[in-house]
Design an enzyme around this catalytic site. Structure first.
Site, PDB file in Angstrom:
ATOM      1  N   ASP A  30      -4.235  -9.623  -0.553  1.00 48.05           N
ATOM      2  CA  ASP A  30      -5.546 -10.164  -0.897  1.00 48.05           C
ATOM      3  C   ASP A  30      -5.391 -11.676  -1.022  1.00 48.05           C
ATOM      4  OD1 ASP A  30      -7.909 -10.995  -2.398  1.00 48.05           O
ATOM      5  OD2 ASP A  30      -8.144  -8.907  -3.003  1.00 48.05           O
ATOM      6  N   ASN A  86     -14.097  -0.268  -4.567  1.00 51.45           N
ATOM      7  CA  ASN A  86     -15.530  -0.393  -4.823  1.00 51.45           C
ATOM      8  C   ASN A  86     -16.265   0.179  -3.623  1.00 51.45           C
ATOM      9  OD1 ASN A  86     -15.615  -1.923  -7.340  1.00 51.45           O
ATOM     10  ND2 ASN A  86     -14.671  -3.567  -6.155  1.00 51.45           N
ATOM     11  N   GLN A  91     -18.508  -4.673  -3.712  1.00 48.69           N
ATOM     12  CA  GLN A  91     -17.673  -4.597  -2.511  1.00 48.69           C
ATOM     13  C   GLN A  91     -17.885  -5.896  -1.745  1.00 48.69           C
ATOM     14  OE1 GLN A  91     -18.624  -1.264   0.021  1.00 48.69           O
ATOM     15  NE2 GLN A  91     -16.648  -1.316   1.026  1.00 48.69           N
ATOM     16  N   HIS A  97     -12.027  -0.476   1.685  1.00 44.59           N
ATOM     17  CA  HIS A  97     -10.716  -1.024   1.352  1.00 44.59           C
ATOM     18  C   HIS A  97     -10.299  -0.572  -0.036  1.00 44.59           C
ATOM     19  CE1 HIS A  97     -13.624  -4.130   0.065  1.00 44.59           C
ATOM     20  NE2 HIS A  97     -12.745  -4.510  -0.847  1.00 44.59           N
ATOM     21  N   HIS A  99      -7.702  -1.377  -3.232  1.00 39.34           N
ATOM     22  CA  HIS A  99      -6.874  -2.390  -3.891  1.00 39.34           C
ATOM     23  C   HIS A  99      -5.645  -1.710  -4.491  1.00 39.34           C
ATOM     24  CE1 HIS A  99     -10.116  -5.513  -4.112  1.00 39.34           C
ATOM     25  NE2 HIS A  99     -10.873  -4.431  -4.010  1.00 39.34           N
TER      26      HIS A  99
END
Length: 136
Positions: A30, A86, A91, A97, A99
């Site tokens: 990220d 999320n 999101q 995606h 995390h």
């Protein structure tokens, strides 16, 4: 989708610090991590939410997420991980995606008010990506 940054990363058109590239998905750091080593896992196909993921792809996708959770912990010496996703609300990129965030006792993460940090430079980000990739 041509305007989706995660699709661009999957295609190799958008640079990212990749830690995994497999048929089930792509994982990369990220750019605004909660903690250094925070990885995002995305399916190769453009899907927006978890409910869009075909049932026959669940095992492979979450198998990759599970392996990355193990790799983040082992590769970074973390005490554990926080794994989250999320769907629509909060999101930031409308592409499914997950995390995978490294955790240590007393790291200060409280609820969902996540502090954000940055890598000092590309070399530091590369180091984190390599450590996680090596632990896979």
């Amino acid at each position: 989708m041509s305007d989706c940054v995660f699709c661009g990363i999957v295609a190799g058109d958008v640079p990212a610090f990749r830690v995994a590239d497999e048929p089930a998905g792509v994982a990369f750091l990220d750019t605004r991590p909660v903690f250094k080593g925070h990885v995002l896992v995305v399916p190769r196909t453009h899907l927006i939410t978890l409910t869009d993921l075909p049932v026959d792809e669940l095992a492979d996708y979450f198998g990759l997420v599970q392996r990355l959770a193990r790799a983040v912990e082992a590769g970074l010496g973390a005490g554990g991980t926080f794994v989250a996703m999320n769907n629509k609300v909060s999101q930031s990129v409308p592409h499914l995606h997950t995390h995978v965030v490294p955790r240590t006792k007393g790291d200060g993460l409280r609820g969902f008010f996540w502090p954000r940090t940055r890598y000092a430079d590309d070399a530091e980000a590369t180091s984190y990506a390599e450590r996680i990739r090596a632990a896979l």
